[in-house]
Design a protein around this motif. Structure first.
Motif, short mmCIF file in Angstrom:
data_model
loop_
_atom_site.label_atom_id
_atom_site.label_comp_id
_atom_site.label_asym_id
_atom_site.label_seq_id
_atom_site.Cartn_x
_atom_site.Cartn_y
_atom_site.Cartn_z
N LEU A 56 0.85 -1.08 -0.06
CA LEU A 56 0.09 -0.12 0.16
C LEU A 56 0.91 1.58 0.03
CD1 LEU A 56 -2.56 -1.10 2.73
CD2 LEU A 56 -2.73 -1.02 0.06
N GLY A 57 0.48 2.40 -0.74
CA GLY A 57 1.14 3.38 -0.82
C GLY A 57 2.19 3.46 -1.96
N GLY A 58 2.70 2.20 -2.35
CA GLY A 58 3.96 2.02 -3.14
C GLY A 58 3.34 2.18 -4.77
N ALA A 59 4.23 2.73 -5.57
CA ALA A 59 3.91 2.80 -6.94
C ALA A 59 5.14 2.04 -7.77
CB ALA A 59 3.74 4.33 -7.50
N VAL A 60 4.70 1.76 -8.99
CA VAL A 60 5.68 1.23 -9.86
C VAL A 60 5.75 1.80 -11.23
CG1 VAL A 60 4.23 -0.98 -10.50
CG2 VAL A 60 6.98 -1.08 -10.61
N GLU A 61 6.74 2.40 -11.96
CA GLU A 61 7.00 2.88 -13.24
C GLU A 61 7.03 1.68 -14.19
OE1 GLU A 61 6.77 5.91 -13.89
OE2 GLU A 61 7.02 6.99 -11.88
N LEU A 62 5.91 1.60 -14.86
CA LEU A 62 5.62 0.65 -16.07
C LEU A 62 5.85 1.19 -17.29
CD1 LEU A 62 3.42 -1.60 -14.41
CD2 LEU A 62 5.72 -2.16 -14.70
N PRO A 63 6.26 0.46 -18.50
CA PRO A 63 6.33 1.27 -19.82
C PRO A 63 5.17 2.10 -20.22
CG PRO A 63 7.01 -1.07 -19.90
CD PRO A 63 6.36 -0.93 -18.68
N PHE A 64 4.01 1.73 -19.78
CA PHE A 64 2.67 2.43 -20.13
C PHE A 64 2.44 3.68 -18.95
CE2 PHE A 64 1.10 -1.05 -17.53
CZ PHE A 64 0.37 -0.21 -16.50
N GLY A 65 2.94 3.60 -17.91
CA GLY A 65 2.56 4.56 -16.85
C GLY A 65 3.13 4.10 -15.50
N ARG A 66 2.35 4.77 -14.59
CA ARG A 66 2.98 4.52 -13.19
C ARG A 66 1.46 3.89 -12.56
NH1 ARG A 66 2.88 8.07 -8.34
NH2 ARG A 66 4.94 7.73 -7.16
N VAL A 67 1.73 2.89 -11.63
CA VAL A 67 0.72 2.04 -11.15
C VAL A 67 1.02 2.22 -9.59
CG1 VAL A 67 -0.44 -0.02 -10.51
CG2 VAL A 67 0.54 0.66 -12.83
N GLY B 108 -6.66 -0.64 -3.90
CA GLY B 108 -7.36 -0.13 -5.17
C GLY B 108 -5.93 0.30 -5.92
N PHE B 109 -6.44 0.78 -7.25
CA PHE B 109 -5.08 1.20 -8.13
C PHE B 109 -5.38 2.63 -8.72
CE2 PHE B 109 -5.65 -3.42 -8.67
CZ PHE B 109 -4.26 -3.82 -8.50
N LEU B 110 -4.39 3.24 -8.67
CA LEU B 110 -4.14 4.87 -9.30
C LEU B 110 -3.27 4.49 -10.34
CD1 LEU B 110 -4.89 7.78 -9.39
CD2 LEU B 110 -2.71 8.06 -7.98
#
Ligand code: NI
Ligand code: MN
Length: 230
Positions: free
Chosen positions: A95-106, A128-130
């Motif tokens: 929770l609260g963490g994000a990851v940069e993927l080729p299409f954007g950030r999750v 949930g997902f932002l």
């Protein structure tokens, strides 16, 4: 700017296309009474799983394995898919963490719910997902009750929020209106309803209230239908 297309696969399952990348969120298809597609019919690069319940885990392993897709969820759930279902490509988060993927950030956002996996394994915390893609921010609340920190999630400026409205297991219509006022998205779409009688809702009545009681635009579609945002 990214082009985004959203297809409702019934219940809480959504196919999301971001330019040329396709992801599926909570792909509960083959056992869903309202899914317009079989799991074998979809082709995706990413599978996002919000929590461990069977109506969300669904066909995630079969899809991820067949498509060699990357499965994104909390760490406990990705470990379960890796060790019990042989899913090779996983991104475990919390929770609260994000990851940069080729299409954007999750980003994994809070959700007030539970998360036990279908075999009784511990499924970590529900989420949930932002999704933050160039030029657009989209929030999938997934299974949750109303919480005041939705106001914080909305500070990024949401182009779309997808909220559960089925009640019983998640927030219902009244709380989804309050959630919409806290999130302040440009558009809001309902999810997690009309799959079974205990979570049946009148989505047109919901849309009327969204128009009357919030500043957001409601988008109601049927399973199998799509909309785009630009
Ligand atoms: Ni659930
Ligand atoms: Mn659910």
């Amino acid at each position: 700017m990214s082009e985004m297309e959203f297809t409702w696969l019934g219940h809480a399952a959504w196919l999301v296309r971001i330019n040329t990348t396709t992801l599926v969120i909570d792909p509960f298809l083959n056992d869903s009474p309202t899914s317009p597609l079989r799991a074998e019919q979809i082709s995706v690069e990413y599978v996002l799983v919000s929590h461990g319940h069977s109506d969300h885990v669904g066909d995630a392993a079969a899809i991820a394995n067949r498509c060699s897709a990357t499965l994104v969820s909390n760490y406990e759930i990705t470990e379960w898919f890796r060790s019990k279902h042989g899913v090779k490509n996983v991104i475990g988060m919390n929770l609260g963490g994000a990851v940069e993927l080729p299409f954007g950030r999750v980003k994994l956002t809070n959700a007030f719910h539970s998360s036990q996996l279908p075999d009784g394994s511990y499924g970590g915390n529900p989420a949930g997902f932002l999704l933050q893609v160039p030029g657009k921010n989209v929030y999938f609340a997934c299974d949750t009750g109303l919480f005041g920190d939705m106001q914080l999630i909305g500070t990024v400026g949401l182009d779309l929020a997808v909220l559960p409205i089925g009640d019983l297991f998640t927030m219902g219509i009244d709380d989804s209106l309050e959630a919409t006022r806290l999130l302040r998205p440009r558009r809001v779409a309902p999810s997690h309803y009309n799959t079974w009688p205990p979570i049946s809702q009148d989505a047109e009545r919901w849309a009327t209230r969204i128009r009357q009681e919030t500043n957001s635009q409601p988008i109601v579609i049927q399973p199998g239908q799509s909309f785009r945002i630009d």
